[in-house]
Write an enzyme that holds these catalytic residues in place. Structure first.
Site, PDB file in Angstrom:
ATOM      1  N   PRO A   1       0.870  -1.300  -0.002  1.00 43.71           N
ATOM      2  CA  PRO A   1      -0.086   0.049  -0.103  1.00 43.71           C
ATOM      3  C   PRO A   1       0.701   1.444  -0.099  1.00 43.71           C
ATOM      4  CG  PRO A   1      -0.114  -0.922   1.985  1.00 43.71           C
ATOM      5  CD  PRO A   1       0.572  -1.699   1.308  1.00 43.71           C
ATOM      6  N   CYS A   2       1.553   1.483  -0.889  1.00 44.59           N
ATOM      7  CA  CYS A   2       1.946   2.881  -1.253  1.00 44.59           C
ATOM      8  C   CYS A   2       1.097   4.078  -1.211  1.00 44.59           C
ATOM      9  CB  CYS A   2       2.800   3.105  -2.565  1.00 44.59           C
ATOM     10  SG  CYS A   2       1.948   2.550  -4.033  1.00 44.59           S
TER      11      CYS A   2
END
Length: 158
Positions: free
Chosen positions: A128-129
């Site tokens: 989850p950037c």
């Protein structure tokens, strides 16, 4: 050999790429060419890694999944892999700054390098950037675009 499939999502049509070892990439509709360097791919939606990824990403968008349980096989430097591991550790519905990520990997002055590694994250959504924001709390660059980033963060806060 790399295999690919596409799936519709609330943030556009995603292209998923896998090897026999695991998921290699989740690409955005307008992903910049060369952001994630890949060998040639073959269309194979029935590949078990891709089928599992489609199911789990669908569950995520349906609000039924908060964490992914997929074999992952991203390609990157040791530093990039350390950043991506730190991204994967950010809990669902929470955010971290680039500086917090840099400190968490033992490189407190590497905020810019963390940003560069974040931008090269080949496994958007799964790693989850989108949960990384500026130190002031503002949304910063995102391969899928800021509207998609806001959508993902809002989705996770529900």
């Amino acid at each position: 050999m790399l295999y690919r499939t596409t799936m519709d999502s609330p943030v556009g049509t995603l292209t998923l790429v896998a090897s026999d070892e695991g998921l290699v990439a989740v690409l955005w509709p307008d992903d910049a060419p060369g952001r994630v360097r890949l060998a040639a791919t073959e269309d194979r939606p029935d590949h078990p890694v891709l089928a599992g990824a489609v199911t789990q990403i669908g569950e995520y968008f349906a609000g039924e999944r908060r964490a992914f349980d997929l074999p992952l096989a991203p390609s990157g430097s040791a530093f990039q892999r350390a950043v991506w591991a730190a991204l994967a550790a950010i809990p669902h519905g929470e955010t971290r700054s680039y500086g917090e990520i840099a400190r968490s990997i033992g490189r407190p002055t590497a905020s810019r390098a963390v940003g560069a590694a974040n931008a090269r994250n080949p496994l958007s959504i799964v790693v989850p950037c989108h949960r990384v924001i500026g130190s002031s709390g503002t949304l910063t660059g995102f391969a899928g675009g800021l509207a998609a980033k806001q959508h993902l963060l809002t989705h996770e806060r529900r």
